[in-house]
Design a protein around this motif. Sequence first.
Motif, PDB file in Angstrom:
ATOM      1  N   GLU A 216       0.830  -1.197   0.000  1.00 45.13           N
ATOM      2  CA  GLU A 216       0.000   0.000   0.000  1.00 45.13           C
ATOM      3  C   GLU A 216       0.865   1.248   0.000  1.00 45.13           C
ATOM      4  O   GLU A 216       1.881   1.322   0.695  1.00 45.13           O
ATOM      5  N   LEU A 217       0.468   2.241  -0.786  1.00 44.88           N
ATOM      6  CA  LEU A 217       1.050   3.577  -0.699  1.00 44.88           C
ATOM      7  C   LEU A 217       0.239   4.342   0.332  1.00 44.88           C
ATOM      8  O   LEU A 217      -0.935   4.662   0.097  1.00 44.88           O
ATOM      9  N   THR A 218       0.832   4.609   1.486  1.00 43.32           N
ATOM     10  CA  THR A 218       0.066   5.175   2.602  1.00 43.32           C
ATOM     11  C   THR A 218       0.106   6.690   2.670  1.00 43.32           C
ATOM     12  O   THR A 218      -0.692   7.290   3.390  1.00 43.32           O
ATOM     13  N   GLY A 219       1.048   7.332   1.968  1.00 46.41           N
ATOM     14  CA  GLY A 219       1.080   8.782   2.033  1.00 46.41           C
ATOM     15  C   GLY A 219       2.449   9.353   1.742  1.00 46.41           C
ATOM     16  O   GLY A 219       3.317   8.702   1.161  1.00 46.41           O
ATOM     17  N   THR A 220       2.641  10.592   2.182  1.00 45.50           N
ATOM     18  CA  THR A 220       3.891  11.314   1.978  1.00 45.50           C
ATOM     19  C   THR A 220       4.232  12.096   3.238  1.00 45.50           C
ATOM     20  O   THR A 220       3.344  12.514   3.985  1.00 45.50           O
ATOM     21  N   SER A 221       5.524  12.285   3.462  1.00 43.17           N
ATOM     22  CA  SER A 221       5.954  13.106   4.599  1.00 43.17           C
ATOM     23  C   SER A 221       5.765  14.592   4.327  1.00 43.17           C
ATOM     24  O   SER A 221       5.738  15.402   5.253  1.00 43.17           O
ATOM     25  N   ASN A 222       5.611  14.975   3.060  1.00 44.46           N
ATOM     26  CA  ASN A 222       5.520  16.381   2.687  1.00 44.46           C
ATOM     27  C   ASN A 222       4.089  16.880   2.869  1.00 44.46           C
ATOM     28  O   ASN A 222       3.163  16.397   2.214  1.00 44.46           O
ATOM     29  N   VAL A 223       3.899  17.860   3.731  1.00 45.59           N
ATOM     30  CA  VAL A 223       2.555  18.309   4.078  1.00 45.59           C
ATOM     31  C   VAL A 223       1.878  19.014   2.909  1.00 45.59           C
ATOM     32  O   VAL A 223       0.687  18.785   2.636  1.00 45.59           O
ATOM     33  N   ALA A 224       2.596  19.866   2.188  1.00 46.54           N
ATOM     34  CA  ALA A 224       2.002  20.580   1.052  1.00 46.54           C
ATOM     35  C   ALA A 224       1.527  19.610  -0.024  1.00 46.54           C
ATOM     36  O   ALA A 224       0.442  19.783  -0.595  1.00 46.54           O
ATOM     37  N   LEU A 225       2.330  18.577  -0.303  1.00 50.05           N
ATOM     38  CA  LEU A 225       1.959  17.620  -1.341  1.00 50.05           C
ATOM     39  C   LEU A 225       0.882  16.657  -0.854  1.00 50.05           C
ATOM     40  O   LEU A 225       0.065  16.180  -1.653  1.00 50.05           O
ATOM     41  N   ALA A 226       0.851  16.373   0.436  1.00 54.35           N
ATOM     42  CA  ALA A 226      -0.261  15.595   0.983  1.00 54.35           C
ATOM     43  C   ALA A 226      -1.572  16.344   0.756  1.00 54.35           C
ATOM     44  O   ALA A 226      -2.593  15.759   0.363  1.00 54.35           O
ATOM     45  N   LYS A 227      -1.543  17.649   0.993  1.00 50.09           N
ATOM     46  CA  LYS A 227      -2.724  18.484   0.762  1.00 50.09           C
ATOM     47  C   LYS A 227      -3.101  18.490  -0.715  1.00 50.09           C
ATOM     48  O   LYS A 227      -4.262  18.313  -1.078  1.00 50.09           O
ATOM     49  N   GLU A 228      -2.125  18.676  -1.592  1.00 48.66           N
ATOM     50  CA  GLU A 228      -2.419  18.782  -3.025  1.00 48.66           C
ATOM     51  C   GLU A 228      -2.953  17.482  -3.610  1.00 48.66           C
ATOM     52  O   GLU A 228      -3.883  17.488  -4.413  1.00 48.66           O
ATOM     53  N   PHE A 229      -2.364  16.349  -3.197  1.00 50.28           N
ATOM     54  CA  PHE A 229      -2.741  15.071  -3.791  1.00 50.28           C
ATOM     55  C   PHE A 229      -3.749  14.286  -2.952  1.00 50.28           C
ATOM     56  O   PHE A 229      -4.055  13.132  -3.269  1.00 50.28           O
ATOM     57  N   ASN A 230      -4.262  14.911  -1.895  1.00 49.19           N
ATOM     58  CA  ASN A 230      -5.237  14.253  -1.032  1.00 49.19           C
ATOM     59  C   ASN A 230      -4.689  12.929  -0.500  1.00 49.19           C
ATOM     60  O   ASN A 230      -5.356  11.889  -0.541  1.00 49.19           O
ATOM     61  N   LEU A 231      -3.467  12.990   0.006  1.00 50.93           N
ATOM     62  CA  LEU A 231      -2.813  11.842   0.612  1.00 50.93           C
ATOM     63  C   LEU A 231      -2.660  12.081   2.109  1.00 50.93           C
ATOM     64  O   LEU A 231      -2.750  13.216   2.581  1.00 50.93           O
ATOM     65  N   ARG A 232      -2.384  11.024   2.825  1.00 51.82           N
ATOM     66  CA  ARG A 232      -2.133  11.150   4.255  1.00 51.82           C
ATOM     67  C   ARG A 232      -0.737  11.734   4.481  1.00 51.82           C
ATOM     68  O   ARG A 232       0.234  11.289   3.868  1.00 51.82           O
TER      69      ARG A 232
END
Length: 441
Positions: A216-232
């Motif tokens: 599973e791809l669970t998310g990203t450590s980067n907060v701005a990109l988590a916001k942009e790509f709707n990731l955790r």
Amino acid sequence: MPSPGTLQDSPIESILDNDLYKFTMQQAVFKAYPNLIVEYKFNNRDKKSQIFNNEVFELIEHWVSQLSSLKLKPEEREWIKKNLTFFEDEYLDFLSNLTFNPKSEVKLSLSESGHLDVLVTGEWKVVILYEVFLMSLISEAYFLVVDKDWNLDSQAQLAKEKCRDLVKAGCVFSEFGTRRRRSFKTHWIVLNAMKSEYEKIISENRITPDGSSLGELTGTSNVALAKEFNLRAVGTLAHEWFMAHSVLDANKEINLATVNHNSLKKWSEIYPNEFHTALTDTFTSKVFFDTLNISIGEIYNFRQDSGDPLEWIELFLNWYKNKLIQKDADKMDLPTKSLVFSDSLNVVNCTKIQRKIDQVNKELKDEFHCKNEPIKAFYGVGTFLTNDFSKLTNVKVKSKALNMCGDRYVVKLSDSPGKHQGDPAVFKVIEAQIKANPNWA
């Protein structure tokens, strides 16, 4: 020399273009040490082959000066309130009003031999965010000005292939590549490609050909990109927390027997219900597991960030079997622990570790007759995703990523000698303690 007006603007356009762990630690510092003054010194681990020149130095200076314009936007604060609910209003008020002053907080210098020195000084609750900003800016400037023997042409396809390989190997992973990314554009391309590929894989099948579950791809450590790509957004705490407490709690005399315990105890007081994943290698993992108190150990999961991951798993298992299981010996199921791996990961290394974890779970089930799957593995994959390039002039040769790290009066030993950081005099004190204890040497 061109005037600053002709220089390209900084690629960092949001204060959230940073890793989540910097914000979780910033909130902790804001609450526990609001007036503490600190100093960071950055170190390039490969000074021999990676030389900076005046042109790239001028660009770095320009980009650093533009950090003064970063502010938390109202819509960013609203997103944080909705999605990152562990951040408190008082901290978000502080972050919303925060203004960087790089002119006084960051000192840059370039030696005649082309070595870049960076010194950051100021209130810890403010300057704690500089680390990732500076490392990513320095890397991007270097590969824009000095090493131009690369391009972005194959990055999307490579990211898709890596994502598919990791998912099919059963690896649960997140993207951890902000600090050493080749560029922001590289980062964006890679994460965009991985997200689309992961969604495609999941829509096709949830089971691998051998019947096991997909990763599973669970998310990203980067907060701005988590916001942009709707990731955790994922992250917890870093070596910095342990390194600081080694002197905060001991009047600058490090006590290896208590430093990890005190650091984690303080962290869990601030975050009683979140972010309980502990790095073990700040003062070596042998010291960590040998001194790990059960009351702390039972509420924390653990992260491997240096040394041999398979040897580290054995260190963990020794503690897990001899201390944690003994405490819960009368229970039908074994205590569940998550192990996070984040050192020099690629598809081959992740797959090797995952096979080891699968084997460990089978052996634990056979030995203790438990029904649960006690050990969960997670992977934080960084440079392999956001700075994996070959040279254009010779595709068989890798274009080497910059390898910078923080360096302070305090020290980090790690489980890999090449990752040692800090004052040589302090190293001698710590090494004497390690040699005096046969369990730590």
